[in-house]
Design a protein around this motif. Structure first.
Motif, PDB file in Angstrom:
ATOM      1  N   UNK A 122       0.801  -1.252  -0.011  1.00 18.12           N
ATOM      2  CA  UNK A 122       0.079   0.047  -0.068  1.00 18.12           C
ATOM      3  C   UNK A 122       0.755   1.221  -0.017  1.00 18.12           C
ATOM      4  N   UNK A 123       2.238   1.339   0.372  1.00 16.77           N
ATOM      5  CA  UNK A 123       3.120   2.344   0.348  1.00 16.77           C
ATOM      6  C   UNK A 123       3.142   2.897  -1.164  1.00 16.77           C
ATOM      7  N   UNK A 124       2.877   1.932  -2.051  1.00 14.58           N
ATOM      8  CA  UNK A 124       3.335   2.557  -3.438  1.00 14.58           C
ATOM      9  C   UNK A 124       2.270   3.527  -3.633  1.00 14.58           C
ATOM     10  N   UNK A 125       1.068   4.058  -3.097  1.00 15.00           N
ATOM     11  CA  UNK A 125       0.463   5.259  -3.485  1.00 15.00           C
ATOM     12  C   UNK A 125       0.897   6.377  -2.991  1.00 15.00           C
ATOM     13  N   UNK A 126       1.999   6.310  -2.034  1.00 16.54           N
ATOM     14  CA  UNK A 126       2.953   7.605  -1.944  1.00 16.54           C
ATOM     15  C   UNK A 126       3.703   7.865  -2.778  1.00 16.54           C
ATOM     16  N   UNK A 127       4.026   6.857  -3.799  1.00 11.39           N
ATOM     17  CA  UNK A 127       5.077   7.464  -4.830  1.00 11.39           C
ATOM     18  C   UNK A 127       4.183   8.322  -6.028  1.00 11.39           C
ATOM     19  N   UNK A 128       4.477   9.287  -6.170  1.00  7.48           N
ATOM     20  CA  UNK A 128       3.874  10.048  -7.119  1.00  7.48           C
ATOM     21  C   UNK A 128       4.579  10.183  -8.538  1.00  7.48           C
ATOM     22  N   UNK A 129       5.587   9.380  -8.819  1.00  8.64           N
ATOM     23  CA  UNK A 129       6.388   9.658 -10.240  1.00  8.64           C
ATOM     24  C   UNK A 129       6.787   8.181 -10.408  1.00  8.64           C
ATOM     25  N   UNK A 130       7.010   7.891 -11.663  1.00  9.71           N
ATOM     26  CA  UNK A 130       7.508   6.747 -11.985  1.00  9.71           C
ATOM     27  C   UNK A 130       8.971   6.350 -11.258  1.00  9.71           C
ATOM     28  N   UNK A 131       8.982   5.261 -10.412  1.00 12.08           N
ATOM     29  CA  UNK A 131       9.994   5.400  -9.571  1.00 12.08           C
ATOM     30  C   UNK A 131      10.768   4.017  -9.675  1.00 12.08           C
ATOM     31  N   UNK A 132      12.173   4.187  -9.920  1.00  8.07           N
ATOM     32  CA  UNK A 132      13.006   2.910  -9.884  1.00  8.07           C
ATOM     33  C   UNK A 132      13.882   2.650  -8.821  1.00  8.07           C
ATOM     34  N   UNK A 158       2.618   5.099 -11.180  1.00 11.20           N
ATOM     35  CA  UNK A 158       1.517   5.852 -10.688  1.00 11.20           C
ATOM     36  C   UNK A 158       0.466   5.503 -11.925  1.00 11.20           C
ATOM     37  N   UNK A 159      -0.983   5.270 -11.554  1.00 11.76           N
ATOM     38  CA  UNK A 159      -2.021   4.944 -12.423  1.00 11.76           C
ATOM     39  C   UNK A 159      -3.039   5.662 -12.089  1.00 11.76           C
ATOM     40  N   UNK A 179      20.835   2.532  -5.501  1.00 12.78           N
ATOM     41  CA  UNK A 179      20.547   3.605  -6.299  1.00 12.78           C
ATOM     42  C   UNK A 179      18.862   3.840  -6.380  1.00 12.78           C
ATOM     43  N   UNK A 180      18.085   4.924  -6.524  1.00 13.50           N
ATOM     44  CA  UNK A 180      16.763   5.356  -6.628  1.00 13.50           C
ATOM     45  C   UNK A 180      16.602   6.529  -7.051  1.00 13.50           C
ATOM     46  N   UNK A 181      15.679   6.548  -8.030  1.00 13.42           N
ATOM     47  CA  UNK A 181      15.385   7.916  -8.900  1.00 13.42           C
ATOM     48  C   UNK A 181      13.910   7.877  -9.197  1.00 13.42           C
ATOM     49  N   UNK A 182      13.193   9.157  -9.643  1.00 12.51           N
ATOM     50  CA  UNK A 182      11.986   9.289  -9.911  1.00 12.51           C
ATOM     51  C   UNK A 182      11.904   9.902 -11.188  1.00 12.51           C
ATOM     52  N   UNK A 183      11.086   9.501 -12.214  1.00 14.40           N
ATOM     53  CA  UNK A 183      11.227   9.836 -13.504  1.00 14.40           C
ATOM     54  C   UNK A 183       9.715  10.182 -14.126  1.00 14.40           C
ATOM     55  N   UNK A 184       9.777  10.897 -15.091  1.00 16.48           N
ATOM     56  CA  UNK A 184       8.550  11.300 -15.726  1.00 16.48           C
ATOM     57  C   UNK A 184       7.748  12.279 -14.930  1.00 16.48           C
ATOM     58  N   UNK A 185       6.423  12.523 -15.164  1.00 13.84           N
ATOM     59  CA  UNK A 185       5.721  13.750 -14.440  1.00 13.84           C
ATOM     60  C   UNK A 185       4.923  13.185 -13.260  1.00 13.84           C
ATOM     61  N   UNK A 186       4.797  14.198 -12.348  1.00 15.05           N
ATOM     62  CA  UNK A 186       3.863  14.193 -11.241  1.00 15.05           C
ATOM     63  C   UNK A 186       2.501  13.466 -11.680  1.00 15.05           C
ATOM     64  N   UNK A 187       2.000  12.385 -10.900  1.00 15.86           N
ATOM     65  CA  UNK A 187       0.666  12.158 -11.168  1.00 15.86           C
ATOM     66  C   UNK A 187      -0.414  13.090 -11.249  1.00 15.86           C
ATOM     67  N   UNK A 188      -0.361  14.087 -10.363  1.00 13.00           N
ATOM     68  CA  UNK A 188      -1.360  15.111 -10.459  1.00 13.00           C
ATOM     69  C   UNK A 188      -1.149  15.817 -11.774  1.00 13.00           C
ATOM     70  N   UNK A 189       0.119  16.128 -12.062  1.00 10.02           N
ATOM     71  CA  UNK A 189       0.484  16.890 -13.360  1.00 10.02           C
ATOM     72  C   UNK A 189      -0.206  16.214 -14.950  1.00 10.02           C
ATOM     73  N   UNK A 190      -0.020  14.888 -14.728  1.00  9.08           N
ATOM     74  CA  UNK A 190      -0.473  14.042 -15.840  1.00  9.08           C
ATOM     75  C   UNK A 190      -2.188  14.231 -15.538  1.00  9.08           C
ATOM     76  N   UNK A 191      -2.478  14.050 -14.773  1.00  9.17           N
ATOM     77  CA  UNK A 191      -4.068  13.926 -14.498  1.00  9.17           C
ATOM     78  C   UNK A 191      -4.747  15.512 -15.032  1.00  9.17           C
ATOM     79  N   UNK A 192      -3.901  16.558 -14.455  1.00 10.04           N
ATOM     80  CA  UNK A 192      -4.548  17.749 -14.847  1.00 10.04           C
ATOM     81  C   UNK A 192      -4.096  18.054 -16.231  1.00 10.04           C
TER      82      UNK A 192
END
Length: 555
Positions: free
Chosen positions: A51-61, A83-84, A331-344
């Motif tokens: 359930x912690x995945x819902x705290x991720x707002x970007x594509x995260x590797x 994020x979906x 090694x950890x990184x976020x990529x792409x757009x924020x889920x709220x930006x994608x939705x907006x």
């Protein structure tokens, strides 16, 4: 709000299996439940709590690699979370633990036991054990501050030439206690690891000792002061689903069931928006089990404001004789757009459609007979673009959708509103025909006559006038005004699509009037001679053949 059924997809966790007897270490896979070697990414990983995945707002590797016991054993995790929409996330994680050649001497065929290794200098021959785990995860922020998640796992191990495979399942729940820029974000969670455990059976695991150990985890994850300070606490209750007969001593005898618990705690700081430092501590029910530290960098300045983190961790086991001190590289990184930006952006694209685009979309839906969807698009145009130059047609098609959906009363009202708002529009005759159809279906023949008068005006296209003539003829037949019906049906020319129906109706009228058979046959022949283009036209021609057959049979 009612709780809804959550969609689950997934795969599982890697099972690290030491090559010699596992009875000395407790239940199978119990050591997999430790998170000290992957502590710095534990709360970004669905293995800890899906359930912690819902705290991720970007594509995260994320990647973690840990050589244990001077590199004799290697543990690793590679995963991605996507994020979906606004409230859901999906993830895939791969765990691996190659253990090398542990008992290279092979297996004694008579006893089934492992033969000690043979020293051949730089070369060794024998068997090895490799553990692999695949995990698909899904999480849903489904209500208020609550999120739920699930893992579906597939565990695979080579087991010294006797491969074993098992499936497992996890559940997790989180609740967001607080979100504040200074006090910070605080999330608590409850999760299971191996709620349905993988069962691995091979020559080296009996039926009673082949299921992976289970774990119940309570977590608290927090950050403060705009994420400059982080902390996390995990309390693990191990083997909470284990049966009593699964506990054995070193000599193989049954031992008393013991429920063990572990406590993991870490605290970290982020200095100058670049340097990161952590301290970590682990406790068992007796003492401090380990402590460690991690150092590295997180550089959002080079990743468009998103996390890009590299860490090195070193931890030390405190108990005497425990040499499992280890290193981990992260090694950890976020990529792409924020889920709220994608939705907006998606909403903006929809809302920025011009009225012409919306109109074309609505007409396409109407042509595809998706009248319900078309109705809402036409209605949206009227609300958002009241000055659109085609709103006369928009109102007409909106009412026509209601007619097709058999919403007769509201369709009549909206047809009449269209005529009132746009009395000089070229869409008015089409609206009159729509009203005439509804009045005919309602049996309101006086209003059918009134609409036929409207359709007989000079500015009405001939095609619409002839459609109206057919309906008027049918109304005359309903009123038993047969002669008038023949007169009106005869107005419809050969090239009009209603012509075969009108001629068939004329044949029926002649029959009802008792006219000569010649007049009936002539009308039927006119119907049969028509070149059909629709299924309805083909059907009326077939009925004319049948009617003519009856006539000839009677004679």
């Amino acid at each position: 709000m009612s709780f809804r059924k959550i969609l689950l997809q997934g795969i599982l966790l890697l099972t690290f299996c030491f090559s010699f007897s596992l009875r000395a270490d407790g239940l199978p896979g119990e050591y997999l439940l430790t998170q000290r070697w992957r502590d710095m990414i534990a709360h970004h990983s669905p293995l800890t709590n899906p359930a912690l995945m819902t705290e991720e707002n970007y594509i995260s590797g994320r990647i973690a690699f840990a050589p244990i016991l001077d590199g004799e054993y290697k543990h690793g995790e590679v995963g991605v979370t996507v994020p979906v929409g606004l409230y859901q996330s999906a993830g895939f994680t791969f765990f691996f633990s190659p253990e090398g050649y542990v008992f290279p001497g092979g297996i004694d065929e008579e006893t089934g036991s492992l033969i000690p290794p043979v020293d051949l200098g730089d070369a060794v021959l024998g068997l090895s054990n490799t553990n692999l785990l695949f995990m698909f995860s899904y999480a849903w922020h489904f209500w208020n501050k609550l999120s739920v998640g699930a893992n579906v796992k597939l565990a695979y191990q080579t087991t010294f030439g006797d491969p074993a495979m098992g499936f497992g399942f996890d559940l997790g729940l989180t609740y967001r206690l607080l979100r504040h820029p200074i006090i910070g974000d605080h999330v608590v969670g409850l999760s299971t690891q191996n709620l349905i455990p993988p069962v691995m059976k091979s020559k080296f695991s009996d039926t009673a000792n082949s299921a992976y150990a289970s774990d119940l985890k309570v977590s608290w994850v927090a950050n403060y002061w705009e994420k400059r300070v982080e902390s996390a606490l995990d309390i693990d209750i191990n083997d909470f689903l284990a049966a009593a007969n699964e506990f054995k001593t070193l000599d193989g005898k049954t031992a008393a069931k013991q429920i063990e618990f572990d406590i993991n705690f870490k605290v970290g700081v982020w200095l100058l928006r670049m340097l990161k430092a952590y301290l970590q501590f682990g406790f068992n029910q007796k003492e401090l089990d380990y402590w460690g530290m991690a150092l590295g960098v997180n550089m959002p300045s080079v990743n468009n404001g998103r996390d890009l983190e590299v860490l090195y961790q070193y931890n030390i086991m405190t108990s005497s004789g425990n040499d499992a001190t280890g290193h981990t590289v992260y090694l950890r990184g976020d990529f792409g757009k924020h889920r709220e930006e994608v939705f907006a952006r998606r909403m903006a694209r929809l809302s920025s459609l011009s009225p012409n685009e919306l109109y074309n979309r609505a007409r396409k839906l109407y042509a595809e007979q998706k009248y319900w969807d078309a109705f809402f698009v036409f209605s949206r145009i009227l609300v958002e673009f009241p000055d659109f130059f085609k709103n006369d047609w928009v109102q007409h098609y909106r009412a026509s959708c209601e007619e097709e959906l058999d919403m007769r009363e509201v369709a009549i009202k909206n047809y009449q509103t269209m005529k009132s708002d746009f009395p000089l529009s070229s869409a008015v005759p089409y609206t009159d025909l729509g009203l005439m159809r509804i009045y005919y279906r309602n049996g309101d023949f006086s209003n059918v006559t009134n609409q036929f008068v409207e359709l007989s005006k000079p500015n009405v296209p001939d095609s619409l006038r002839f459609h109206g003539a057919y309906l008027m003829g049918q109304a005359h037949m309903e009123n038993n005004e047969i002669a008038k019906a023949v007169q009106v049906f005869s107005l419809i020319p050969e090239e009009h699509p209603d012509y075969p129906f009108a001629q068939h109706a004329i044949a029926i009228c002649h029959a009802r009037l008792g006219d000569d058979t010649t007049a009936i046959v002539t009308a039927l022949e006119n119907t049969i001679a028509f070149s059909p283009k629709t299924e309805a036209q083909k059907e009326i021609i077939n009925r004319s053949y049948l009617f003519m057959g009856y006539l000839f049979y009677e004679e």
